[in-house]
Design a protein around this motif. Sequence first.
Motif, PDB file in Angstrom:
ATOM      1  N   GLY A 226       0.583  -1.210  -0.108  1.00  0.00           N
ATOM      2  CA  GLY A 226       0.241   0.157  -0.243  1.00  0.00           C
ATOM      3  C   GLY A 226       0.473   1.085   0.426  1.00  0.00           C
ATOM      4  N   SER A 227       1.453   1.024   0.621  1.00  0.00           N
ATOM      5  CA  SER A 227       2.568   2.769   1.417  1.00  0.00           C
ATOM      6  C   SER A 227       3.854   2.217   2.053  1.00  0.00           C
ATOM      7  N   PHE A 228       4.822   3.057   1.053  1.00  0.00           N
ATOM      8  CA  PHE A 228       6.367   3.073   1.446  1.00  0.00           C
ATOM      9  C   PHE A 228       5.902   3.078   3.291  1.00  0.00           C
ATOM     10  N   SER A 229       5.119   2.930   4.066  1.00  0.00           N
ATOM     11  CA  SER A 229       5.068   3.696   5.074  1.00  0.00           C
ATOM     12  C   SER A 229       5.170   2.615   6.267  1.00  0.00           C
ATOM     13  N   ASN A 230       4.768   0.819   5.293  1.00  0.00           N
ATOM     14  CA  ASN A 230       4.175   0.232   6.036  1.00  0.00           C
ATOM     15  C   ASN A 230       5.839  -0.819   5.317  1.00  0.00           C
ATOM     16  N   ARG A 252      12.497   7.482  -1.069  1.00  0.00           N
ATOM     17  CA  ARG A 252      11.723   6.459  -0.028  1.00  0.00           C
ATOM     18  C   ARG A 252      12.832   5.872   0.861  1.00  0.00           C
ATOM     19  N   ASP A 324       0.519  -2.339  -5.010  1.00  0.00           N
ATOM     20  CA  ASP A 324      -0.196  -1.852  -5.123  1.00  0.00           C
ATOM     21  C   ASP A 324      -1.481  -3.071  -5.016  1.00  0.00           C
TER      22      ASP A 324
END
Length: 525
Positions: A226-230, A252, A324
């Motif tokens: 989903g997001s690179f924060s994960n 990133r 994704d």
Amino acid sequence: MALLLLRNRKASALGIPRILRDNVEPFGLNSEKIIGAFASVDVIIRSYCSGSGMKKFDFTDLTRPHTWYPLARKKVRKVILHVGPTNSGKTHQALSRLESSSSGIYCGPLRLLAWEVAKRLNKANVSCDLITGQEREEVDGAKHRAVTVEMADVVSDYDCAMLGCKTRGFSFTRALLGICANELHLCGDPAAVPLIQQILQVTGDDVKVQSYERLSPLVPLNVPLGSFSNIQTGDCIVTFSRHAIYRLKATRFNDASSEFDVLVASDAIGMGLNLNISRIIFSTMKKFDGVELRDLTVPEVKQIAGRAGRYGSKFPVGEVTCLDSEDLPLLHKSLLEPSPMLEEHFLENAKLSENYFFANCEEVLAIIGLMSSLIQELIIVCFHQKVATVIDQLPLRLHEKYLFCISPVDMNDDISSQGLTQFATNYSKKGIVQLREIFTPGTLQVPKTQAALRELESIHKVLDLYVWLSFRLEESFPDRELAASQKAICSMLIEEFLERLGWQKPRVKKVTPRPKLNSAVVSRC
Ligand SMILES: Nc1ncnc2c1ncn2[C@@H]1O[C@H](COP(=O)(O)OP(=O)(O)OP(=O)(O)O)[C@@H](O)[C@H]1O
Ligand SMILES: [Mg+2]
């Protein structure tokens, strides 16, 4: 083996195609349109250049490539096909055998793998040389060699040989047919078995299949990243272009304050590397293959996903997902499907850039018919028209022209093609090419723009070409060390540029087996 295709008007560029053209005529091929034929470039060029063997070698009979390797044919080789899914211990088993043999050769699809094997054997006190297109590290008294497959030695006798089964076209086939060893170990997917068996049917070799099961589980996740924060420690994000790798590294993960130990890798990682990876994340399920942007194939997905949770690594269970959510169905489907059996898909698999063409597919297929069972393993060796045209102008002997034509030059890159032209011209005029006369090391500096970065990458390619030539024309290209050190400086300057973009320099620069993961890059070597 190779299929040589050139435009008719270039037929005489090297002399060789004309010979081929004249000799394929008996097959009823139209030489006005097609001037190609399957042939062992090795055999043809060598026998042509040396003037020996030509009488013995019948150009018109291209149906029996196994006979081109008489040394290997003197033996009934014991061929063991180690087949199974990724992370099932195939390579481990074959390497153990190589290690205990009295003499041996490992042929890998990737420089890193050859390097890994040489390191493993030397560590186990089995002296082992490392030989790739661009490097030669010889160890005193070594009876073992780890090489990249195009450097496979088909003129020596070994006790044991090992061949990585991630195919590399004609180099792989040449090694498969040509290596002279009592035992030949191949590691790969079960899908390759029928083809290999078919190829080896005519050799009289004793072929056995040894099957393996996965040693540790691989779990496909239902949730995308989903997001690179994960991102988490132990993750490996896979992408398919060098620039995408740079971009991901720079934007990133590589924040100086980041605590993450993350690997950013190209698909080359799929070729059997053992690294500490907990979770594979596909940044995309599409790849540009030189012709089109296409979905990843089942074997590609499995090979890459199979890097997570390697047996004996820090992570006993591997996970795999996509960036994704829309890519998840293809991931799950691919992991469940068996790999398609390798078949004859020559034309579909053959990739041509705009400078090449298939002269006449029907006639190509007519020739292909002669070689039916071998087609999958063949690739086209097209002498690039631009190279042939440039080289043909120079007063060089045939084998020298051939060498320049097969050199690893990117003729679509202006600086690289200028480099080749200059090397070949100087070589033909003086017989010696001194790097310092061509190249001023002082000009290297940290790039400030993307264009300057590309230029530096091109210079790196030219230096690489010089090193390659220096291994083949040693006395004429004497500045190998200078070229190698300048290459290292280029790499450093590229890293410097990326650092300035915000990329944190990896603590581990070379990817070693099971390194401490910290934003290292794996790309095709
Ligand atoms: N019998 C064993 N003892 C100890 N370690 C092993 C054993 N078999 C395999 N391993 C280790 O497990 C890991 C995976 O094995 P290996 O690389 O041989 O798998 P593979 O089947 O070749 O996978 P791939 O298809 O991805 O190349 C390696 O780190 C290897 O050293
Ligand atoms: Mg392996």
